[in-house]
Design a protein around this motif. Structure first.
Motif, PDB file in Angstrom:
ATOM      1  N   HIS A 153       0.837  -1.209   0.000  1.00 50.89           N
ATOM      2  CA  HIS A 153       0.000   0.000   0.000  1.00 50.89           C
ATOM      3  C   HIS A 153       0.875   1.264   0.000  1.00 50.89           C
ATOM      4  N   LEU A 154       1.921   1.262   0.805  1.00 55.46           N
ATOM      5  CA  LEU A 154       2.806   2.434   0.872  1.00 55.46           C
ATOM      6  C   LEU A 154       3.555   2.627  -0.441  1.00 55.46           C
ATOM      7  N   ALA A 155       3.917   1.521  -1.094  1.00 56.83           N
ATOM      8  CA  ALA A 155       4.611   1.611  -2.385  1.00 56.83           C
ATOM      9  C   ALA A 155       3.710   2.248  -3.436  1.00 56.83           C
ATOM     10  N   GLU A 156       2.427   2.009  -3.303  1.00 54.24           N
ATOM     11  CA  GLU A 156       1.479   2.610  -4.240  1.00 54.24           C
ATOM     12  C   GLU A 156       1.250   4.079  -3.904  1.00 54.24           C
ATOM     13  N   ARG A 157       1.179   4.343  -2.615  1.00 57.03           N
ATOM     14  CA  ARG A 157       0.919   5.715  -2.143  1.00 57.03           C
ATOM     15  C   ARG A 157       2.093   6.642  -2.473  1.00 57.03           C
ATOM     16  N   HIS A 158       3.327   6.099  -2.392  1.00 61.58           N
ATOM     17  CA  HIS A 158       4.526   6.902  -2.656  1.00 61.58           C
ATOM     18  C   HIS A 158       5.287   6.242  -3.803  1.00 61.58           C
ATOM     19  N   ALA A 159       4.931   6.613  -5.026  1.00 61.29           N
ATOM     20  CA  ALA A 159       5.523   5.933  -6.186  1.00 61.29           C
ATOM     21  C   ALA A 159       7.047   6.043  -6.189  1.00 61.29           C
ATOM     22  N   ALA A 160       7.566   7.195  -5.754  1.00 60.21           N
ATOM     23  CA  ALA A 160       9.029   7.368  -5.766  1.00 60.21           C
ATOM     24  C   ALA A 160       9.707   6.460  -4.736  1.00 60.21           C
TER      25      ALA A 160
END
Lengths: 258, 93
Positions: free
Chosen positions: B36-43
């Motif tokens: 979920h965090l990887a999606e929320r923060h693409a960079a």
């Protein structure tokens, strides 16, 4: 390290030079003699390792082996405190030798104008009692870790990025090793990173204190713990670390009985 | 329920925040949180997940200051108020 007597005796000049640290409880003259007997390999003498070497020389380590390839560049000088502006274009290790000798002529200094790799790690680490690992590339750090674990030599790993620093002490067979923490080099790490000397020097000084404690045999090293500090919103924390049972480097090394 | 997520190293730079609160539900795992965090923060994604979507094995993870291995994330559930700390490796020297 064994106390071998005559060679580690302190003369009057050394007692005077180290007088203020001889007052440190649990250290004293016995601790100072152990430092004098010790050899420390410092891998890279940039912002972190250079400061570690400086602190170790000031503290009276018997011998420093400094490994760092290449010549000094202008943009090294914001953080590489063993370098001088007039040395640009010349080998970094020679500037370091000169500066450290000026600080403490009692310290023997061997310079290696090369970075650590799989080919030279075991030889260099085999000649040291402890390693300070401060290279900007994981391949170098992992090569040193592998050799240090195989040879049973303590390794102080110190790293930084931006305003953050991290530090742990690997005691082979007793603590997690770097390969437990980092089983694969991160593909997105870049050799060039944001750095103020005030941060890299802090990490280097902390690493030197770890080395001094381990070599002199007092205090508690950062064993199985990662110290993480962030100077952006100042905070120091330690994170417990775990050995990886399937670690290809230290997994085969025996564990102490529980 | 609510979690506190802390980011260190290059992940802090990529997410542009040192820490943040994240709403979560008790039936979802640590592995799902990281995805979920990887999606929320693409960079920040490359520091969290490999191209195949697996958690990077060298990502240091702590929950309430206890270390969790990446391969334990699928079986790790989270509780209200947990502090999850994510530290990709750094090697500045």
């Amino acid at each position: 390290m064994e106390d071998t007597g005559q060679r580690s005796e302190l003369d009057a000049a050394e007692r005077n030079r180290y007088e203020w640290q001889l007052w440190v409880p649990d250290f004293g003259e016995a601790g100072q003699r152990r430092l004098k007997e010790a050899t420390v390999l410092v891998s890279r003498i940039g912002g972190v390792g250079g400061t570690a070497a400086l602190q170790l020389a000031a503290a009276g380590i018997g011998k420093l082996i400094l490994a760092h390839g290449g010549e000094l560049r202008l943009n090294d000088l914001n953080r590489q405190l063993l370098m001088t502006t007039d040395w640009i274009g010349k080998p970094r290790v020679e500037s370091a030798r000169r500066r450290l000798r000026e600080l403490n002529p009692h310290v023997e200094i061997e310079t290696i104008e090369a970075n650590i790799d799989e080919g030279n790690a075991a030889d260099l680490i085999g000649r040291a009692d402890l390693v300070v690992s401060a290279a900007p590339l994981f391949a170098e750090r992992l090569a040193m870790n592998r050799a240090a674990v195989q040879l049973g030599k303590p390794l102080v790993d110190c790293a930084m990025y931006d305003l953050e620093g991290r530090l742990t002490t690997v005691l082979p067979g007793r603590t997690p090793c770097l390969a437990c923490l980092y089983p694969e080099p991160p593909p997105h790490w870049k050799r060039e990173f944001p750095v103020f000397s005030a941060v890299s020097s802090t990490v280097g000084s902390l690493a030197a204190m770890e080395a001094i404690k381990v070599l002199a045999g007092f205090g508690e090293p950062l064993a199985s713990r990662l110290l993480v500090f962030d100077l952006r919103n100042p905070c120091f924390e330690t994170l417990p670390l775990r050995r990886r049972p399937d670690c290809p480097v230290c997994g085969p090394i025996s564990r102490p009985a529980p | 329920m609510k979690l506190r997520v802390k980011y260190s190293g290059q992940l802090r730079t990529a997410t542009r925040c040192g820490e943040e609160d994240v709403g979560w539900s008790p039936d979802r795992t640590l592995a799902e949180l990281i995805a979920h965090l990887a999606e929320r923060h693409a960079a920040g994604r490359p520091h969290l997940l490999s191209d195949s979507g697996a958690i990077r094995p060298s990502l240091l993870i702590a929950i309430n200051d206890a270390a969790v291995m990446a391969n334990e994330a699928n079986a790790t559930r989270l509780r209200d108020g947990d502090v999850v700390w994510l530290l990709p490796p750094i090697a500045g020297g």
